[in-house]
Each structure stands twice: as structure tokens, then as C-alpha cells.
Motif scaffolding. Structure first.
Motif, PDB file in Angstrom:
ATOM      1  N   MET A  43      23.696  28.860 -21.008  1.00 29.77           N
ATOM      2  CA  MET A  43      22.490  28.712 -21.779  1.00 29.77           C
ATOM      3  C   MET A  43      22.184  27.217 -21.868  1.00 29.77           C
ATOM      4  O   MET A  43      22.940  26.464 -22.454  1.00 29.77           O
ATOM      5  N   ALA A  44      21.090  26.783 -21.289  1.00 26.30           N
ATOM      6  CA  ALA A  44      20.713  25.378 -21.268  1.00 26.30           C
ATOM      7  C   ALA A  44      20.314  24.894 -22.659  1.00 26.30           C
ATOM      8  O   ALA A  44      20.734  23.849 -23.106  1.00 26.30           O
ATOM      9  N   ASP A  45      19.479  25.630 -23.350  1.00 30.00           N
ATOM     10  CA  ASP A  45      19.132  25.316 -24.729  1.00 30.00           C
ATOM     11  C   ASP A  45      19.030  26.627 -25.489  1.00 30.00           C
ATOM     12  O   ASP A  45      19.246  27.689 -24.937  1.00 30.00           O
ATOM     13  N   LYS A  46      18.696  26.539 -26.755  1.00 30.05           N
ATOM     14  CA  LYS A  46      18.743  27.727 -27.613  1.00 30.05           C
ATOM     15  C   LYS A  46      17.933  28.917 -27.098  1.00 30.05           C
ATOM     16  O   LYS A  46      18.344  30.048 -27.248  1.00 30.05           O
ATOM     17  N   GLY A  47      16.798  28.684 -26.457  1.00 29.86           N
ATOM     18  CA  GLY A  47      15.961  29.796 -26.042  1.00 29.86           C
ATOM     19  C   GLY A  47      15.934  30.088 -24.562  1.00 29.86           C
ATOM     20  O   GLY A  47      15.180  30.937 -24.113  1.00 29.86           O
ATOM     21  N   THR A  48      16.772  29.413 -23.762  1.00 29.81           N
ATOM     22  CA  THR A  48      16.772  29.621 -22.310  1.00 29.81           C
ATOM     23  C   THR A  48      18.062  30.315 -21.903  1.00 29.81           C
ATOM     24  O   THR A  48      19.156  29.887 -22.266  1.00 29.81           O
ATOM     25  N   PHE A  49      17.920  31.390 -21.118  1.00 30.45           N
ATOM     26  CA  PHE A  49      19.066  32.192 -20.717  1.00 30.45           C
ATOM     27  C   PHE A  49      18.998  32.489 -19.221  1.00 30.45           C
ATOM     28  O   PHE A  49      17.909  32.503 -18.639  1.00 30.45           O
ATOM     29  N   GLU A  50      20.160  32.760 -18.634  1.00 24.09           N
ATOM     30  CA  GLU A  50      20.230  33.211 -17.246  1.00 24.09           C
ATOM     31  C   GLU A  50      20.866  34.596 -17.239  1.00 24.09           C
ATOM     32  O   GLU A  50      21.910  34.810 -17.850  1.00 24.09           O
ATOM     33  N   VAL A  51      20.211  35.525 -16.560  1.00 24.07           N
ATOM     34  CA  VAL A  51      20.723  36.884 -16.394  1.00 24.07           C
ATOM     35  C   VAL A  51      20.906  37.092 -14.901  1.00 24.07           C
ATOM     36  O   VAL A  51      20.001  36.823 -14.115  1.00 24.07           O
ATOM     37  N   VAL A  52      22.098  37.561 -14.498  1.00 25.68           N
ATOM     38  CA  VAL A  52      22.379  37.765 -13.077  1.00 25.68           C
ATOM     39  C   VAL A  52      22.706  39.235 -12.842  1.00 25.68           C
ATOM     40  O   VAL A  52      23.587  39.797 -13.503  1.00 25.68           O
ATOM     41  N   LEU A  53      21.977  39.837 -11.911  1.00 28.09           N
ATOM     42  CA  LEU A  53      22.261  41.208 -11.493  1.00 28.09           C
ATOM     43  C   LEU A  53      23.155  41.149 -10.259  1.00 28.09           C
ATOM     44  O   LEU A  53      22.840  40.451  -9.300  1.00 28.09           O
ATOM     45  N   HIS A  54      24.264  41.871 -10.293  1.00 26.58           N
ATOM     46  CA  HIS A  54      25.173  41.966  -9.149  1.00 26.58           C
ATOM     47  C   HIS A  54      25.025  43.367  -8.567  1.00 26.58           C
ATOM     48  O   HIS A  54      25.300  44.353  -9.248  1.00 26.58           O
ATOM     49  N   ILE A  55      24.583  43.447  -7.318  1.00 29.09           N
ATOM     50  CA  ILE A  55      24.364  44.735  -6.668  1.00 29.09           C
ATOM     51  C   ILE A  55      25.246  44.815  -5.425  1.00 29.09           C
ATOM     52  O   ILE A  55      25.289  43.867  -4.633  1.00 29.09           O
ATOM     53  N   SER A  56      25.937  45.917  -5.267  1.00 23.67           N
ATOM     54  CA  SER A  56      26.748  46.149  -4.076  1.00 23.67           C
ATOM     55  C   SER A  56      26.471  47.563  -3.585  1.00 23.67           C
ATOM     56  O   SER A  56      26.526  48.513  -4.365  1.00 23.67           O
ATOM     57  N   ALA A  57      26.143  47.678  -2.305  1.00 22.47           N
ATOM     58  CA  ALA A  57      25.864  48.993  -1.717  1.00 22.47           C
ATOM     59  C   ALA A  57      26.686  49.136  -0.436  1.00 22.47           C
ATOM     60  O   ALA A  57      26.747  48.217   0.376  1.00 22.47           O
ATOM     61  N   THR A  58      27.323  50.278  -0.284  1.00 21.85           N
ATOM     62  CA  THR A  58      28.121  50.560   0.902  1.00 21.85           C
ATOM     63  C   THR A  58      27.587  51.822   1.556  1.00 21.85           C
ATOM     64  O   THR A  58      27.425  52.840   0.884  1.00 21.85           O
ATOM     65  N   ALA A  59      27.306  51.731   2.854  1.00 21.25           N
ATOM     66  CA  ALA A  59      26.851  52.906   3.605  1.00 21.25           C
ATOM     67  C   ALA A  59      27.993  53.369   4.494  1.00 21.25           C
ATOM     68  O   ALA A  59      28.586  52.573   5.228  1.00 21.25           O
TER      69      ALA A  59
ATOM     70  N   ARG B  78      29.513  56.694   7.060  1.00 19.88           N
ATOM     71  CA  ARG B  78      29.335  57.944   7.801  1.00 19.88           C
ATOM     72  C   ARG B  78      30.736  58.468   8.025  1.00 19.88           C
ATOM     73  O   ARG B  78      31.493  57.909   8.824  1.00 19.88           O
ATOM     74  N   GLY B  79      31.078  59.510   7.284  1.00 21.34           N
ATOM     75  CA  GLY B  79      32.453  59.995   7.320  1.00 21.34           C
ATOM     76  C   GLY B  79      33.364  58.937   6.722  1.00 21.34           C
ATOM     77  O   GLY B  79      33.131  58.446   5.629  1.00 21.34           O
ATOM     78  N   ASP B  80      34.398  58.559   7.470  1.00 21.69           N
ATOM     79  CA  ASP B  80      35.319  57.520   7.014  1.00 21.69           C
ATOM     80  C   ASP B  80      34.926  56.133   7.515  1.00 21.69           C
ATOM     81  O   ASP B  80      35.573  55.146   7.197  1.00 21.69           O
ATOM     82  N   THR B  81      33.857  56.058   8.315  1.00 20.39           N
ATOM     83  CA  THR B  81      33.438  54.790   8.903  1.00 20.39           C
ATOM     84  C   THR B  81      32.425  54.086   8.006  1.00 20.39           C
ATOM     85  O   THR B  81      31.420  54.669   7.621  1.00 20.39           O
ATOM     86  N   THR B  82      32.705  52.837   7.690  1.00 18.93           N
ATOM     87  CA  THR B  82      31.758  52.030   6.916  1.00 18.93           C
ATOM     88  C   THR B  82      30.739  51.438   7.878  1.00 18.93           C
ATOM     89  O   THR B  82      31.100  50.725   8.816  1.00 18.93           O
ATOM     90  N   LEU B  83      29.457  51.761   7.664  1.00 17.10           N
ATOM     91  CA  LEU B  83      28.402  51.237   8.522  1.00 17.10           C
ATOM     92  C   LEU B  83      28.010  49.827   8.098  1.00 17.10           C
ATOM     93  O   LEU B  83      27.823  48.944   8.932  1.00 17.10           O
ATOM     94  N   PHE B  84      27.838  49.617   6.804  1.00 20.20           N
ATOM     95  CA  PHE B  84      27.560  48.278   6.308  1.00 20.20           C
ATOM     96  C   PHE B  84      27.851  48.193   4.819  1.00 20.20           C
ATOM     97  O   PHE B  84      27.914  49.196   4.122  1.00 20.20           O
ATOM     98  N   ILE B  85      28.050  46.952   4.393  1.00 19.00           N
ATOM     99  CA  ILE B  85      28.184  46.640   2.972  1.00 19.00           C
ATOM    100  C   ILE B  85      27.145  45.567   2.684  1.00 19.00           C
ATOM    101  O   ILE B  85      27.089  44.547   3.363  1.00 19.00           O
ATOM    102  N   ALA B  86      26.304  45.819   1.707  1.00 16.13           N
ATOM    103  CA  ALA B  86      25.280  44.849   1.320  1.00 16.13           C
ATOM    104  C   ALA B  86      25.532  44.452  -0.128  1.00 16.13           C
ATOM    105  O   ALA B  86      25.678  45.306  -0.997  1.00 16.13           O
ATOM    106  N   GLU B  87      25.588  43.151  -0.364  1.00 16.57           N
ATOM    107  CA  GLU B  87      25.796  42.653  -1.720  1.00 16.57           C
ATOM    108  C   GLU B  87      24.736  41.617  -2.041  1.00 16.57           C
ATOM    109  O   GLU B  87      24.323  40.853  -1.172  1.00 16.57           O
TER     110      GLU B  87
END
Length: 106
Positions: free
Chosen positions: A1-17, A19-28
Motif C-alpha cells: 500500500m503506497a499511501d492510505k487510499g492506494t492498494f494493489e490487488v493481484v489475480l493469480h490464474i493458472s489453467a492446465t489443459a 488430454r487423458g494423462d498428457t498435459t497439452l499446456f499450462i497457462a499462468e
């Protein structure tokens, strides 16, 4: 928090695709939002604003960026389902309350 009224919010997203047991991709993705909250907002409303409303407003951008990145990698579009940030907030609050009650009971 830089000052009393300023905030940072961070969204962390992770997606794994897979097919069966094979991982096609991981996106973060980490998507940060800097927001300013007026000093006129009561203190009890600041946390819900940061944990519910800010992610709710940022999520459409996060979803589009992730979709574009996956398509840019040559994969079909990845569309994330909407997220109930209010429900998650309430669930986490109840969980914390239960844990506190269990600690007090010991």
C-alpha cells in the motif's frame, strides 16, 4: 500500500489443459490492479471492495488476455467460467471464523 487510499490487488490464474494423462499446456497469469479508495469509505467496507469488487471488475480483462495468449500459442480459445468472488469471500470468511472458534475452544 503506497499511501492510505492506494492498494494493489493481484489475480493469480493458472489453467492446465490435459488430454487423458498428457498435459497439452499450462497457462499462468498474474494480473495486477492498482486502485484508489476514497478516505470517505468506511474502514469496514475497504476489505470487501478490494477482495470482491476489484477482482470482479478486473476478471473480464484477465479472461481475455489468457484467451488471447492460448490462441496465440496455436490452441483453441480458453474461456474461463465466471467467478463468484462474493461467494469465495464469504466462504473464506466463514472458514476463518470456524478456525478461530476452534482455537478458542481448545
Amino acid at each position: 500500500m503506497a499511501d492510505k487510499g492506494t492498494f494493489e490487488v493481484v489475480l493469480h490464474i493458472s489453467a492446465t489443459a490435459k488430454r487423458g494423462d498428457t498435459t497439452l499446456f499450462i497457462a499462468e497469469l498474474q494480473y495486477g490492479v492498482v486502485c484508489s479508495i476514497s478516505s470517505k469509505v468506511p474502514d469496514q467496507h475497504i476489505h470487501p471492495l478490494l477482495m470482491i469488487e476489484t477482482p470482479k471488475m478486473a476478471f473480464p480483462f484477465v479472461r481475455q488476455i489468457l484467451c488471447d495468449a492460448v490462441m496465440g500459442g496455436g490452441y483453441p480459445p480458453l474461456m474461463l467460467n465466471p467467478v463468484d468472488f462474493e461467494g469465495l469471500y464469504i466462504s473464506q470468511y466463514k472458514k476463518e471464523q470456524t478456525e478461530e472458534e476452534n482455537k478458542d475452544g481448545e
